[in-house]
Design an enzyme around this catalytic site. Structure first.
Site, PDB file in Angstrom:
ATOM      1  N   TYR A  52       1.032  -1.259  -0.044  1.00 31.58           N
ATOM      2  CA  TYR A  52      -0.076  -0.054   0.206  1.00 31.58           C
ATOM      3  C   TYR A  52       0.830   1.095   0.082  1.00 31.58           C
ATOM      4  O   TYR A  52       1.704   1.218   0.808  1.00 31.58           O
ATOM      5  CB  TYR A  52      -0.853   0.016   1.377  1.00 31.58           C
ATOM      6  CG  TYR A  52      -2.368  -0.229   0.848  1.00 31.58           C
ATOM      7  CD1 TYR A  52      -3.032   0.691   0.090  1.00 31.58           C
ATOM      8  CD2 TYR A  52      -3.012  -1.417   1.405  1.00 31.58           C
ATOM      9  CE1 TYR A  52      -4.341   0.347  -0.153  1.00 31.58           C
ATOM     10  CE2 TYR A  52      -4.094  -1.725   0.835  1.00 31.58           C
ATOM     11  CZ  TYR A  52      -5.118  -0.615   0.261  1.00 31.58           C
ATOM     12  OH  TYR A  52      -6.264  -0.935  -0.122  1.00 31.58           O
ATOM     13  N   GLU A  54      -0.586   4.818  -0.372  1.00 33.22           N
ATOM     14  CA  GLU A  54      -1.391   5.992  -0.471  1.00 33.22           C
ATOM     15  C   GLU A  54      -0.473   7.245  -0.072  1.00 33.22           C
ATOM     16  O   GLU A  54       0.194   7.476   0.580  1.00 33.22           O
ATOM     17  CB  GLU A  54      -2.600   5.873   0.669  1.00 33.22           C
ATOM     18  CG  GLU A  54      -3.598   4.834   0.333  1.00 33.22           C
ATOM     19  CD  GLU A  54      -4.927   5.062   1.184  1.00 33.22           C
ATOM     20  OE1 GLU A  54      -5.008   6.161   1.845  1.00 33.22           O
ATOM     21  OE2 GLU A  54      -5.556   3.867   1.058  1.00 33.22           O
ATOM     22  N   ASP A 198      -7.136  13.623 -24.490  1.00 32.91           N
ATOM     23  CA  ASP A 198      -7.043  12.151 -24.218  1.00 32.91           C
ATOM     24  C   ASP A 198      -6.584  11.176 -25.288  1.00 32.91           C
ATOM     25  O   ASP A 198      -7.045  11.036 -26.390  1.00 32.91           O
ATOM     26  CB  ASP A 198      -8.642  11.443 -23.925  1.00 32.91           C
ATOM     27  CG  ASP A 198      -8.664  10.305 -23.614  1.00 32.91           C
ATOM     28  OD1 ASP A 198      -7.590   9.335 -23.625  1.00 32.91           O
ATOM     29  OD2 ASP A 198      -9.914   9.725 -23.275  1.00 32.91           O
ATOM     30  N   THR A 224      -4.140   6.220 -21.569  1.00 30.80           N
ATOM     31  CA  THR A 224      -3.988   4.817 -20.563  1.00 30.80           C
ATOM     32  C   THR A 224      -2.579   4.503 -21.006  1.00 30.80           C
ATOM     33  O   THR A 224      -1.649   5.012 -21.902  1.00 30.80           O
ATOM     34  CB  THR A 224      -5.040   3.882 -21.447  1.00 30.80           C
ATOM     35  OG1 THR A 224      -4.836   3.739 -22.893  1.00 30.80           O
ATOM     36  CG2 THR A 224      -6.375   3.910 -20.882  1.00 30.80           C
ATOM     37  N   LYS A 227      -2.129   0.435 -24.583  1.00 30.40           N
ATOM     38  CA  LYS A 227      -2.663   0.343 -26.098  1.00 30.40           C
ATOM     39  C   LYS A 227      -1.345   0.555 -26.915  1.00 30.40           C
ATOM     40  O   LYS A 227      -0.564  -0.445 -26.878  1.00 30.40           O
ATOM     41  CB  LYS A 227      -3.551   1.317 -26.469  1.00 30.40           C
ATOM     42  CG  LYS A 227      -4.893   1.290 -25.743  1.00 30.40           C
ATOM     43  CD  LYS A 227      -6.018   2.300 -25.754  1.00 30.40           C
ATOM     44  CE  LYS A 227      -7.364   1.860 -25.012  1.00 30.40           C
ATOM     45  NZ  LYS A 227      -7.496   2.836 -24.010  1.00 30.40           N
ATOM     46  N   ARG A 233      -2.089  -2.667 -18.027  1.00 32.39           N
ATOM     47  CA  ARG A 233      -3.349  -1.778 -17.770  1.00 32.39           C
ATOM     48  C   ARG A 233      -3.051  -0.810 -17.148  1.00 32.39           C
ATOM     49  O   ARG A 233      -2.882  -1.032 -15.718  1.00 32.39           O
ATOM     50  CB  ARG A 233      -4.457  -2.766 -17.621  1.00 32.39           C
ATOM     51  CG  ARG A 233      -4.640  -3.956 -18.591  1.00 32.39           C
ATOM     52  CD  ARG A 233      -5.101  -3.760 -20.049  1.00 32.39           C
ATOM     53  NE  ARG A 233      -6.379  -2.938 -19.937  1.00 32.39           N
ATOM     54  CZ  ARG A 233      -7.482  -3.455 -20.448  1.00 32.39           C
ATOM     55  NH1 ARG A 233      -7.369  -4.665 -21.037  1.00 32.39           N
ATOM     56  NH2 ARG A 233      -8.651  -2.872 -20.483  1.00 32.39           N
TER      57      ARG A 233
HETATM   58  N1  DSN Z   1     -12.162   0.723 -24.228  1.00 33.02           N
HETATM   59  C1  DSN Z   1     -10.805   1.271 -24.985  1.00 33.02           C
HETATM   60  C2  DSN Z   1     -11.114   0.791 -26.472  1.00 33.02           C
HETATM   61  O1  DSN Z   1     -11.035   0.097 -26.853  1.00 33.02           O
HETATM   62  O2  DSN Z   1     -11.074   1.927 -27.240  1.00 33.02           O
HETATM   63  C3  DSN Z   1     -11.112   2.780 -24.766  1.00 33.02           C
HETATM   64  O3  DSN Z   1     -10.996   2.916 -23.341  1.00 33.02           O
END
Ligand code: DSN
Length: 422
Positions: A52, A54, A198, A224, A227, A233
Site C-alpha cells: 500500500y 497511499e 485524451d 492509458t 494500447k 493496463r
Molecule cells: N475501451 C477502450 C477501447 O477499446 O478503445 C477505450 O478505453
C-alpha cells in the site's frame, strides 16, 4: 511462478494457459490491445502488488516506502521525459479514472464539458449520455463531419462559442485520422475553456513523434498505458506545472485510494522500453501496417470511415456489405481474427448492434508482422465477409490465420537488454 499457479490452482492455471494460447493463436486486431514484454509482465506480477502506498513519494500515509518512492519517482521522470511534460501522475487505475481526475482538477460538478460523441468516436467518459460524466457535468457533444468522417474544426469552434464549456476534450477511441491538438487548444483559448486531451489510443505514436503531441497545447493530457504505448493496463496524466497540485489531489485523495504499485512498476518498465529507437521503429510500422490494411480493404470494396487512416486504427462501415458489425466480428473471431464491432459516424443502428467494425495494428506489429502480412490479413477478412454463412470457409481462414500466427510468434522482448537503459 506459473508452476506455483499450476500446483495451487490448476483450474485458474488452465484458464490462463488457454488465454495465452488464444492470444498467440489469433490475429489480434483490437486497436486498444497489445502484447507486453516479459519484463513488463514480470514487473506487473511482482511483489509490488503487496504494498500500500497511499499518497505520493515522500508524502505517504503508510510506512515502508523505501522502494515504492524510488519506483514511482522513476516512473514519473520517465513519463515526463518521453512526453516532454512538466508533471506526470502515474497513479490512475485506468483511462476512465484519469479522465475523471482531469475534469475534477479543472472544473466543478455542474460545469460544462464538451467532448466527442461516442458514435462519432468519442469515449464514454467524454460526456456520453450513459456515462456518469454526463450527469455530474453538463455535457455538450461535438461530432465529426458526416460527409468526411473528419473533424470540422469550424463547427467545433461554433459549438464551443455557443455553449462556453469549462473544458474542451480532444481525443478519441475510434477516430482514424490525425487530430490537430493545436487547433483544439486555440478553440479552448478563444472561449476561455481548459483543454484536456485524451491520447489513450495514440500515446505510443505521440512518443515516437508520428502523431503530433498535445502536450504543448493542452492543460492536461490523459492516457492509458496499454494500447500503442504497450505497457500494463493503467492510466496516466501529464500536465503543465500550474495544474500539478490539482491533478495530484484529484487522483488521490479525490478519486482513488492506494495506487496499484505493481502496475506502476510495470508502467515504469514500459516507459523505458518506449524511450528507445526500437520503439520508434515499432510505432512507425504500426502506421505503415494500418495504411496497407486500409488500402487493401478499400480495394476489396469496403467503405472506411474517413476513407482511410493516418494512425493505428481503421473503422469499416459495413452497410454496403449488408452485414452487421456484430455478425462479422463474431465470424472473424471464429476465423481467429479478433476485432470489435463499433458504431460509425453515420450509423443509424444501436451501439449494441452497429454497422461498423473497428480494427487496428498495434498487436500484429508487435509480433513483427509487416506490409505483406497486413495485405494477407485484408484478404482473410474479405474471404470471411464473402462467405459469412459458410462455416467451412470460415474454418479454412482460421487455419490460414493460425499458420500466419505460427510464423510470427509473440516475442518475449522488444529491445536489446541494457543497450537502452536510462
Ligand atoms: N475501451 C477502450 C477501447 O477499446 O478503445 C477505450 O478505453
Amino acid at each position: 511462478m506459473v508452476n506455483a499457479l499450476e500446483l495451487y490452482d490448476p483450474q485458474i492455471y488452465e484458464l490462463v494457459r488457454q488465454e495465452r494460447a488464444r492470444e498467440s493463436g489469433s490475429i489480434r486486431l483490437i486497436p486498444s490491445e497489445n502484447y507486453v514484454s516479459r519484463a513488463v509482465m514480470l514487473a506487473s506480477g511482482s511483489c509490488l502488488t503487496n504494498k500500500y502506498a497511499e499518497g505520493y513519494p515522500n508524502k505517504r500515509y503508510y510506512e515502508g516506502q523505501q522502494v515504492t518512492d524510488l519506483i514511482e519517482k522513476m516512473a514519473q521522470d520517465r513519463a515526463k521525459k518521453i512526453f516532454k511534460a512538466d508533471h506526470a501522475n502515474v497513479q490512475p487505475y485506468s483511462g476512465s479514472v484519469a479522465n475523471w481526475a482531469a475534469y475534477l482538477a479543472l472544473v466543478q460538478p455542474g460545469d460544462t464539458i464538451m467532448g466527442l460523441s461516442l458514435p462519432h468516436g468519442g469515449h464514454l467518459t467524454h460526456g456520453w449520455k450513459v456515462s456518469v460524466t454526463s450527469k455530474v457535468f453538463n455535457s455538450v457533444q461535438y461530432t465529426v463531419n458526416p460527409d468526411t468522417g473528419r473533424f470540422d474544426y469550424n463547427r467545433i469552434e461554433e459549438l464551443a462559442k455557443k455553449h462556453k464549456p469549462g473544458i474542451i476534450i480532444s481525443g478519441a477511441t475510434a477516430y482514424p485520422r490525425e487530430i490537430d491538438f493545436e487547433i483544439f487548444g486555440q478553440i479552448a483559448q478563444k472561449v476561455g475553456a481548459y483543454h484536456v486531451s485524451d491520447i489513450a489510443h495514440i500515446a505510443g505514436l505521440v512518443v515516437a513523434g508520428i502523431h503530433k503531441s498535445p502536450v504543448p497545447y493542452a492543460d492536461i493530457v490523459s492516457t492509458t498505458t496499454h494500447k500503442t504505448l504497450r505497457g500494463p493496463r493503467g492510466g496516466m496524466l501529464l500536465c503543465k506545472a500550474e495544474h500539478a497540485e490539482n491533478v495530484d489531489k484529484a487522483v488521490f485523495p479525490g478519486l482513488q485510494g492506494g495506487p496499484h504499485m505493481h502496475t506502476l512498476t510495470a508502467i515504469a518498465v514500459a516507459l523505458a522500453e518506449a524511450d528507445t529507437p526500437e520503439f520508434i521503429t515499432y510505432a512507425k510500422q504500426i502506421v505503415k501496417n494500418a495504411k496497407v490494411l486500409a488500402e487493401k480493404l478499400l480495394e476489396y470494396g469496403f467503405n472506411l470511415s474517413s476513407g482511410g487512416t493516418d494512425n493505428h486504427l481503421i473503422l469499416i462501415d459495413l452497410r454496403n456489405k449488408n452485414i452487421s458489425g456484430k455478425k462479422l466480428a463474431k465470424a472473424l473471431d471464429r476465423a481467429r481474427i479478433v476485432t470489435n464491432y463499433n458504431t460509425t459516424p453515420l450509423d443509424p443502428a444501436h451501439p449494441s448492434n452497429p454497422s461498423g467494425l473497428r480494427m487496428g495494428t498495434p498487436a500484429i506489429t508487435t509480433r513483427g508482422m509487416k506490409e505483406p502480412e497486413a495485405e494477407q490479413i485484408a484478404g482473410f477478412i474479405n474471404k470471411v465477409v464473402e462467405n459469412i454463412d459458410n462455416e467451412s470457409v470460415i474454418e479454412e481462414v482460421g487455419k490460414e490465420a493460425l499458420l500466419l500466427c505460427s510464423a510470427f510468434p509473440v516475442p518475449d522482448h522488444f529491445i536489446i537488454p541494457n543497450k537502452n537503459s536510462g
